[in-house]
Design an enzyme around this catalytic site. Structure first.
Site, short mmCIF file in Angstrom:
data_model
loop_
_atom_site.label_atom_id
_atom_site.label_comp_id
_atom_site.label_asym_id
_atom_site.label_seq_id
_atom_site.Cartn_x
_atom_site.Cartn_y
_atom_site.Cartn_z
N LYS A 160 105.17 59.37 129.20
CA LYS A 160 105.17 58.16 130.03
C LYS A 160 106.56 57.61 130.34
O LYS A 160 107.44 57.61 129.50
CB LYS A 160 104.40 57.02 129.32
CG LYS A 160 102.92 57.23 129.20
CD LYS A 160 102.14 57.09 130.51
CE LYS A 160 102.13 55.70 131.09
NZ LYS A 160 101.33 54.77 130.29
N GLU A 197 107.21 45.25 136.50
CA GLU A 197 106.00 44.63 135.93
C GLU A 197 106.32 43.26 135.35
O GLU A 197 105.56 42.31 135.51
CB GLU A 197 105.42 45.52 134.84
CG GLU A 197 104.66 46.72 135.37
CD GLU A 197 104.15 47.61 134.25
OE1 GLU A 197 102.95 47.79 134.15
OE2 GLU A 197 104.98 48.13 133.47
N HIS A 241 95.32 47.11 154.19
CA HIS A 241 94.23 47.26 153.20
C HIS A 241 94.57 48.34 152.16
O HIS A 241 93.67 48.95 151.60
CB HIS A 241 92.91 47.63 153.87
CG HIS A 241 92.56 46.76 155.04
ND1 HIS A 241 91.79 45.62 154.94
CD2 HIS A 241 92.92 46.84 156.35
CE1 HIS A 241 91.66 45.06 156.13
NE2 HIS A 241 92.35 45.77 157.01
N SER A 252 106.57 55.03 126.31
CA SER A 252 105.40 54.64 125.53
C SER A 252 105.60 55.09 124.09
O SER A 252 106.16 56.15 123.85
CB SER A 252 104.16 55.30 126.13
OG SER A 252 103.15 55.40 125.16
#
Ligand code: ARG
Length: 439
Positions: free
Chosen positions: A281, A288, A154, A275
């Site tokens: 970043k 992804e 979970h 970024s």
């Protein structure tokens, strides 16, 4: 330029010609198409359907055409309906009328079925190799980092595992994928050449010869099915979808682990990006993108199933729609496997962060319950006792192993000094309580 037209009074509209043409995407079948034609022409020669000289001349021209394509002396483009028309018309231009005999005892229907089987078989073998490479890297990186980490259910810290074990879980998934691909290859390994348009041919051809020469186990049994079976593309797309699902699960973990919240790994700069606005970043774009691309591979599976659904026997032009989506799924899966292998091979594993996460998570609570069971308590009662200990620890802000023996004894008289060894993370793993953890 067409291979047909005798029974038509008017020419085809330009609109229809563009709509119908598959050359822009089936050109990638040129090698299979030419190799299939070479074997076919040799069979025609052996069976005395064409003469020895005719066979040799056609074969020679086919080989020259192949060489010209591979040396970029000729580009596969132009006003042709498909790769089959391109090859045949080019052959006629090269050697004249004798080339018109190539298509004896053959149809584009069994020809395209052959090309796709040959092509997908070869590509499936490549995917298998990519899977093996990724599996080996996962195993190596796992074995080189035999550290403890939290295991989750979970997405909540559950019990301690090792990083090795976690990596090998993915290796196990990719091993299953290899078996699925091998099985798909085994099923598709039959040669449709000789089924012709749908009903075989009146010529006395030798299908055993062509099947063997082209590396197949045997010829397909049924002509109608042989020309119109696309199960193998659906099956491979299902296999690719499962591979992408596995890659997507792994990507998700890498994305989470590389966040500051987890901080278990750092993705190499080569596979991350920055970024344009936030200078601090470092984004995990590699994983992804892999996670995102799973969608288009699943799309292929649904697309092929839908194209084939309700198609009457035998060949229907709908089947031309198998190519673009299948090629896309193939290219996507292959690229994702290669990129993932490099992401895993270059990432940095943060041993200390994982150990700290283990310590902060009461991950030995189940072991405490097991300890009580070993000392005579029923598991359900032990579960309750440990629950109360956790509440106490949370209020105090300490881990279970930091409680004194007197404190532990307040919850059960079963506790003695050996509890500390029993619930030590490293000890419990090396002792072999989790005896397959390093496998
Ligand atoms: N381009 C076609 C395909 O991909 C080749 C077969 C054409 N056959 C036909 N009878 N028109 O399916």
């Amino acid at each position: 330029m067409k291979l047909w037209g005798g029974r038509f009074k008017k020419g085809e509209s330009k609109l229809m010609e563009d709509f119908n043409s598959s050359l822009s995407f089936d050109k990638r079948l040129y090698l299979e198409d030419i190799n299939g034609s070479i074997v076919h022409v040799n069979m025609l020669k052996n069976c005395n359907i064409i003469s020895e000289d005719e066979g040799k001349e056609i074969e020679c021209a086919l080989r020259e055409l192949l060489k010209d394509i591979e040396e970029n002396k000729i580009e596969i483009k132009g006003n042709y309906e498909d790769i089959h028309s391109f090859v045949e018309i080019n052959l006629i231009e090269r050697i004249g009328n004798v080339a018109k005999k190539l298509h004896t005892a053959r149809s584009r229907n069994d020809q395209v079925a052959l090309d796709m089987r040959l092509y997908s078989k070869e590509c499936a073998i490549n995917i298998k190799n990519n899977l093996e490479k990724l599996g080996n890297t996962l195993k190596c990186v796992g074995e080189n980092n035999p550290y403890i980490m939290p295991g989750y259910t979970h997405l909540q810290r559950a019990q301690v595992v090792t990083f090795t074990h976690h990596m090998k879980a993915y290796e196990a998934m990719f091993k299953r994928d290899i078996k699925r691909i091998e099985n798909a290859i085994e099923i598709l390994d039959e040669c449709p050449l000789g089924c012709c348009a749908l009903a075989g041919t009146t010529y006395n051809i030798d299908r055993e010869f062509t099947a063997k020469e082209l590396g197949f186990k045997k010829p397909t049994d049924n002509f109608l099915d042989g020309v119109s079976d696309r199960d193998y593309l659906i099956e491979l797309s299902a296999d690719f979808s499962i591979i992408m699902m596995h890659l997507s699960r792994l990507s998700e973990e890498l994305i989470l682990w590389s966040s500051k919240e987890f901080d278990f790994i750092s993705i190499d700069d080569e596979f991350a990006t920055g970024s344009s606005i936030m200078p601090q970043k470092k984004n995990p774009d590699g994983p992804e993108l892999i996670r995102g691309k799973s969608g288009r591979v699943y799309g292929t599976l649904i697309s092929l199933l839908t194209t084939m659904k309700s198609l009457p026997l035998a060949y229907n032009k709908d089947m031309q729609e198998d190519k673009e989506v299948f090629f896309d799924a193939l290219d996507t899966t292959s690229k994702c496997l290669i990129v993932m292998e490099r992401i895993i091979g270059t990432m940095k594993v943060k041993n200390e962060s994982m150990r700290n996460a283990v310590k902060a998570g009461f991950l030995n609570a189940t072991e405490v319950a097991d300890y009580l069971v070993c000392n005579g308590m029923a598991f359900r009662d032990a579960h309750k006792v440990v629950g109360e200990i956790i509440l106490f620890c949370e209020e105090k802000g300490v881990n279970i192993e930091k409680l004194t023996l007197d404190e532990l004894k307040q919850f059960s008289s079963c506790f003695t000094e050996d509890i500390y060894d029993f619930i030590d993370y490293e000890v419990s793993i090396t002792k072999g309580i989790k005896n397959n953890m390093n496998m």
